[in-house]
Scaffold this active site. Structure first.
Site, PDB file in Angstrom:
ATOM      1  N   SER A 152       0.852  -1.190   0.000  1.00 17.81           N
ATOM      2  CA  SER A 152       0.000   0.000   0.000  1.00 17.81           C
ATOM      3  C   SER A 152       0.887   1.239   0.000  1.00 17.81           C
ATOM      4  O   SER A 152       2.091   1.173   0.314  1.00 17.81           O
ATOM      5  CB  SER A 152      -0.882  -0.013   1.254  1.00 17.81           C
ATOM      6  OG  SER A 152      -1.463   1.250   1.511  1.00 17.81           O
ATOM      7  N   TYR A 165      -3.174  -1.014   9.891  1.00 24.04           N
ATOM      8  CA  TYR A 165      -3.052  -1.251   8.452  1.00 24.04           C
ATOM      9  C   TYR A 165      -1.667  -0.867   7.955  1.00 24.04           C
ATOM     10  O   TYR A 165      -1.013  -1.630   7.238  1.00 24.04           O
ATOM     11  CB  TYR A 165      -4.141  -0.449   7.748  1.00 24.04           C
ATOM     12  CG  TYR A 165      -4.236  -0.620   6.254  1.00 24.04           C
ATOM     13  CD1 TYR A 165      -4.923  -1.708   5.712  1.00 24.04           C
ATOM     14  CD2 TYR A 165      -3.696   0.312   5.381  1.00 24.04           C
ATOM     15  CE1 TYR A 165      -5.050  -1.858   4.337  1.00 24.04           C
ATOM     16  CE2 TYR A 165      -3.810   0.177   4.010  1.00 24.04           C
ATOM     17  CZ  TYR A 165      -4.486  -0.910   3.492  1.00 24.04           C
ATOM     18  OH  TYR A 165      -4.608  -1.063   2.133  1.00 24.04           O
TER      19      TYR A 165
END
Length: 262
Positions: A152, A165
């Site tokens: 990400s 995350y």
């Protein structure tokens, strides 16, 4: 196939014909796009998801026998080996693993419990590690394989309210580097993809009624547009193909330049 052979055809280098892949979370969102691209390149895809078979059936129907579904909770790490053995017994040799399963807990750190944080790590990082660990001995036996982790932009940059995350996604980079050093000699390549802002239902839910946020996002992307899920899927198919045979230990941003935008 040798790239030095006189009968070399570049299309052959991108083919996944005869390969079987495991894609976690492969029936929704980016995972579905990855499944679609792998199947289009000739692979058979084993979709592993927390969804029920009934929930996944409609989204996977277009692929016919080229996609099969296994219901599994990736946080049950003690059962990862059983799952891999079952898949290989029923589907044959696996040569590709796409670690795409994930969840999201959007809270400021002072509102996020340790349980919240642990749960995100269990799904993204620990679950992916367990599944990879279970498959590696099989890949070593055949001395070939491609493993891809879905990283990400938060692997690189700070964003508020995603501490679990971002920890997991940054952790993928460490795994990619270490696994590359450990597995390259066995013909196993390990890479990652770092998607930027992609036009998914989650993205639209976050921006459709927040013009200020959308403007901020678009201002950061040099391409001045958000990505299509297929952009991520095509990158995954490329990384798993012979065309990427000398790409190892890399993380490829699919973000329209957002990581270098300002």
């Amino acid at each position: 196939m040798s790239i030095n052979s006189t009968d070399f055809k570049i299309n052959d280098a991108y083919s996944l014909q005869g390969k079987t892949a495991i894609v976690t979370g492969g029936s929704t969102g980016l995972g579905l796009a990855i499944t679609r691209c792998l199947v289009s390149a000739g692979a058979k895809v084993v979709v592993v998801s927390f969804e029920t078979e009934a929930q996944a059936e409609s989204s996977l129907a277009e692929f016919g026998s080229q996609a099969v579904f296994y219901q599994f909770d990736i946080t049950k790490t003690d059962q990862a080996g059983q799952l891999v053995n079952k898949i290989i017994a029923e589907q044959g040799q696996i040569s590709i693993l796409i670690n795409n399963a994930g969840n999201h807990c959007k809270k400021f750190i002072w509102d996020m419990s340790v349980a919240d944080y642990s749960r995100v790590l269990e799904v993204h990082l620990i679950g992916a590690f367990a599944l990879t660990k279970a498959l590696v001995p099989h890949l070593k036996t055949f001395r070939e394989g491609s493993i891809v982790f879905m990283a990400s932009m938060t692997s690189y940059i700070g964003q508020p309210q995603v501490s679990g995350y971002s920890t997991a996604k940054a952790g993928y980079l460490g795994l990619v580097h270490t696994l590359t050093a450990e597995l390259a000699e066995f013909g196993i390549r390990v890479n990652a993809i770092a998607p930027g802002w992609i036009d998914t239902p989650m993205f639209r839910q976050a921006t459709d009624n927040d013009s200020e946020r959308l403007a901020k996002i678009m201002g950061r992307i040099p391409a001045k547009k958000v990505g299509n899920p297929m952009d991520v899927g095509m990158c995954a198919a490329f990384l798993c193909s012979e065309a990427a045979s000398y790409i190892n230990g890399a993380c490829i941003p699919v973000d329209g330049g957002a990581l270098i935008g300002f």
